[in-house]
Motif scaffolding. Sequence first.
Motif, short mmCIF file in Angstrom:
data_model
loop_
_atom_site.label_atom_id
_atom_site.label_comp_id
_atom_site.label_asym_id
_atom_site.label_seq_id
_atom_site.Cartn_x
_atom_site.Cartn_y
_atom_site.Cartn_z
N GLN A 113 0.84 -1.20 0.00
CA GLN A 113 0.00 0.00 0.00
C GLN A 113 0.87 1.26 0.00
O GLN A 113 1.75 1.41 0.85
CB GLN A 113 -0.90 0.00 1.23
N TRP A 114 0.62 2.13 -0.95
CA TRP A 114 1.34 3.40 -1.05
C TRP A 114 0.63 4.39 -0.13
O TRP A 114 -0.55 4.69 -0.31
CB TRP A 114 1.34 3.88 -2.49
N LEU A 115 1.33 4.90 0.89
CA LEU A 115 0.71 5.76 1.89
C LEU A 115 0.81 7.22 1.51
O LEU A 115 1.75 7.65 0.86
CB LEU A 115 1.36 5.53 3.25
N ASP A 116 -0.14 8.01 1.93
CA ASP A 116 -0.19 9.47 1.78
C ASP A 116 -0.33 9.94 0.34
O ASP A 116 -0.46 11.14 0.10
CB ASP A 116 1.03 10.16 2.41
N GLN A 117 -0.27 9.06 -0.62
CA GLN A 117 -0.45 9.38 -2.04
C GLN A 117 0.45 10.51 -2.51
O GLN A 117 0.06 11.33 -3.34
CB GLN A 117 -1.92 9.74 -2.31
N SER A 118 1.66 10.59 -1.97
CA SER A 118 2.56 11.67 -2.37
C SER A 118 4.02 11.29 -2.12
O SER A 118 4.31 10.32 -1.43
CB SER A 118 2.24 12.96 -1.62
N VAL A 119 4.90 12.09 -2.70
CA VAL A 119 6.33 11.99 -2.42
C VAL A 119 6.78 13.31 -1.81
O VAL A 119 6.12 14.33 -1.97
CB VAL A 119 7.15 11.70 -3.70
N HIS A 120 7.90 13.28 -1.09
CA HIS A 120 8.40 14.47 -0.43
C HIS A 120 9.85 14.70 -0.86
O HIS A 120 10.67 13.79 -0.77
CB HIS A 120 8.34 14.31 1.09
N ALA A 121 10.14 15.90 -1.33
CA ALA A 121 11.50 16.24 -1.72
C ALA A 121 12.34 16.40 -0.46
O ALA A 121 11.99 17.14 0.44
CB ALA A 121 11.52 17.52 -2.53
N ILE A 122 13.46 15.67 -0.40
CA ILE A 122 14.31 15.76 0.78
C ILE A 122 15.74 16.17 0.44
O ILE A 122 16.54 16.35 1.34
CB ILE A 122 14.33 14.43 1.57
N GLY A 123 16.06 16.29 -0.84
CA GLY A 123 17.42 16.67 -1.19
C GLY A 123 17.50 17.25 -2.59
O GLY A 123 16.74 16.90 -3.47
N LEU A 124 18.45 18.16 -2.76
CA LEU A 124 18.69 18.79 -4.05
C LEU A 124 20.19 19.07 -4.16
O LEU A 124 20.77 19.70 -3.27
CB LEU A 124 17.90 20.10 -4.16
N LYS A 125 20.81 18.55 -5.21
CA LYS A 125 22.24 18.76 -5.43
C LYS A 125 22.46 19.25 -6.85
O LYS A 125 21.78 18.83 -7.78
CB LYS A 125 23.02 17.45 -5.27
N LEU A 126 23.44 20.11 -7.01
CA LEU A 126 23.86 20.55 -8.32
C LEU A 126 24.92 19.55 -8.81
O LEU A 126 25.90 19.29 -8.13
CB LEU A 126 24.46 21.95 -8.25
N ILE A 127 24.67 18.96 -10.00
CA ILE A 127 25.58 17.95 -10.53
C ILE A 127 25.91 18.26 -11.99
O ILE A 127 25.26 19.10 -12.61
CB ILE A 127 24.98 16.52 -10.42
N ARG A 128 26.89 17.56 -12.51
CA ARG A 128 27.23 17.69 -13.92
C ARG A 128 26.81 16.39 -14.61
O ARG A 128 27.23 15.31 -14.24
CB ARG A 128 28.73 17.92 -14.10
#
Length: 107
Positions: free
Chosen positions: A42-57
């Motif tokens: 069962q997929w809970l909360d019907q959403s995803v949460h952004a927890i990280g952001l990195k600048l990459i090449r």
Amino acid sequence: MPTLILLMIFGAAAFSFWSAGRAAAERAEAVGRDACLKAGVQWLDQSVHAIGLKLIRHESGWLGFERTFRFDYSIDGEDRHVGRLILRGERLIAFSGPVTRAPTQLH
């Protein structure tokens, strides 16, 4: 006049960043939902949460973002587990979460 042009450039860059973030979140949501469906959990909360952001090449040499998302799922309806996935642009590069008994393609 130069202030207005700079404001317009900043506004366009902010909108582009926001739009790319929304597209990545929708892609992460589809991957998480499909993984839970294929694993029979069962997929809970019907959403995803952004927890990280990195600048990459990227491999092409262009700069881009690597976004990390988390989602919750339940095996029997009473427990709660955390799944994570990492997207570079539209490409899924890492996934941890519910697994099926046989290997399948996620997208």
